[in-house]
Structure formats: structure tokens, C-alpha cells
Design a protein around this motif. Structure first.
Motif, short mmCIF file in Angstrom:
data_model
loop_
_atom_site.label_atom_id
_atom_site.label_comp_id
_atom_site.label_asym_id
_atom_site.label_seq_id
_atom_site.Cartn_x
_atom_site.Cartn_y
_atom_site.Cartn_z
N GLU A 41 43.54 51.20 40.26
CA GLU A 41 43.91 49.82 41.10
C GLU A 41 42.94 50.54 42.76
O GLU A 41 41.78 49.22 42.78
CB GLU A 41 45.21 50.20 41.28
CG GLU A 41 45.14 48.17 41.86
CD GLU A 41 46.37 47.98 41.88
OE1 GLU A 41 47.01 48.11 43.55
OE2 GLU A 41 47.64 48.57 41.09
N ALA A 46 45.72 48.63 35.30
CA ALA A 46 44.47 48.09 36.22
C ALA A 46 42.98 47.79 36.18
O ALA A 46 43.01 47.01 36.34
CB ALA A 46 44.35 49.39 37.36
N GLU A 74 44.50 44.21 34.22
CA GLU A 74 44.85 43.42 35.57
C GLU A 74 43.74 42.49 35.80
O GLU A 74 44.03 40.99 35.80
CB GLU A 74 45.66 44.03 36.30
CG GLU A 74 47.80 43.91 35.30
CD GLU A 74 48.01 45.12 36.02
OE1 GLU A 74 47.83 45.07 37.08
OE2 GLU A 74 49.33 45.30 35.69
N LEU A 75 42.82 43.57 36.39
CA LEU A 75 41.70 42.56 36.74
C LEU A 75 40.84 41.64 36.31
O LEU A 75 40.62 40.50 36.32
CB LEU A 75 40.52 44.12 37.64
CG LEU A 75 39.29 43.59 38.64
CD1 LEU A 75 40.53 42.62 39.24
CD2 LEU A 75 39.14 44.42 39.01
#
Length: 186
Positions: free
Chosen positions: A69, A126, A129-130
Motif C-alpha cells: 500500500e 494492496a 485492490e488498487l
């Protein structure tokens, strides 16, 4: 190597351990060889860590911070999802170097170690998700956005894998154009 007047930080040791992991997995993280590489004594290590396990934990935490992240924050901040995806793909493809070691791929060899599986899971989550958020913002329904994110991420990992053994990989600009054409919805 560092000179005699330079004092190493705990992060210097963690980064050296990450390089060792990229080169040979967790087995390559050993205090004496790292001290030789860094040009210091083992005493420098013990000023920061009690043992090898603490160093491995610190190295994995650094990798999660810099490649999960936290490392994605600059991309996540790009408001235009098409530009975000283009810049993310460009950065990834340019980072893939023929025959270059990869922390991520090396860690997969140690995936049964709970510390490693947790770190890989955090980084994967992370990144996925992005990518999924980006595809949703580009207009894909949530289920398709997640599927597209997984396929794009699999391709990225595949490029890393191929780069490990392919000295004749095409120039990164060519790969960037292809990745953008394939993974950026028109």
C-alpha cells in the motif's frame, strides 16, 4: 560497502537482507555474509537485531511497506483511472529487468513460511485492490473489475518470471505499449 565512519541503520540491514532474499530466498539471509557485503562486523548487526529472525521480519516489513500500500500511494493518488493504470503499467514494466533477481518471486519459494505468506498476501492484496479500484473507476462492474485486476496482476508477475530467464526480452517501451493496449479498456 560502507566506509569505517559510516554507521549502519537497522533499515540498511533490512535492505541488505531484501537483496539477499531476491538473490536466494530466506536461506540467503545470514549475518556473516551480509556483514561482509556491507563492510562491517557482526557487531553492527547485533546493535539493531537480536537474531536472524528479527532481521527477516524487518526485511519483510520493509518489503510490504515499499511494495504494498505505501509503495502504491503515488499511483493511488492519481485521480484519472486511465492515467493511473498507464503509469502503473509503465512503472512495473520498466522495473522488470532481464535476469534481475526479484524479492517477490524468491519469496514464493518460501511461501510455506507463515511470515512470508503473510507478507506476500499483504502485497498482493494492496496491488489487487488498487487494480480493481482502477478498473471499477474505468467503468467495469465490480466482478469484472476484480477479474481483470487478477489477470493484469498475473501478467505482471509473469513478466517478472520471464525476466528471470530471458535475456532477450523486448525493450520495456515495447512491453509498456503492449501492456497498455491489453489492459487499458478502450
Amino acid at each position: 560497502m560502507v566506509n569505517g565512519s559510516t554507521r549502519l541503520s537497522a533499515q540498511d540491514w533490512a535492505l541488505a537482507a531484501l537483496k539477499a532474499i531476491a538473490d536466494g530466498g530466506l536461506a540467503a539471509v545470514a549475518v556473516e555474509p551480509l556483514a561482509r557485503t556491507l563492510g562491517v562486523t557482526k557487531g553492527s548487526f547485533y546493535a539493531h537485531y537480536r537474531n536472524r529472525d528479527e532481521l527477516i521480519a524487518a526485511a519483510l516489513a520493509e518489503w510490504v511497506r515499499s511494495h504494498g500500500e505505501g509503495g502504491l500511494a503515488e499511483f493511488a493518488a492519481i485521480a484519472d483511472p486511465a492515467q493511473r493504470l498507464r503509469e502503473l503499467l509503465t512503472a512495473v514494466v520498466q522495473a522488470v529487468q532481464p535476469l534481475a533477481p526479484s524479492v517477490h518471486l524468491s519469496l514464493l519459494g518460501d511461501r510455506n513460511d507463515p511470515r512470508v505468506s503473510d507478507a506476500v498476501r499483504q502485497v498482493n492484496r494492496a496491488r489487487l485492490e488498487l487494480l480493481a479500484r482502477t478498473y471499477r473507476e474505468l467503468g467495469l462492474p465490480p466482478d469484472r473489475a476484480e477479474s481483470r485486476a487478477r489477470v493484469a496482476y498475473a501478467a505482471i508477475l509473469g513478466l517478472l518470471h520471464l525476466a528471470q530467464t530471458d535475456p532477450d526480452a523486448p525493450h520495456s517501451a515495447v512491453l509498456t505499449d503492449e501492456a497498455t493496449a491489453v489492459f487499458l479498456p478502450s
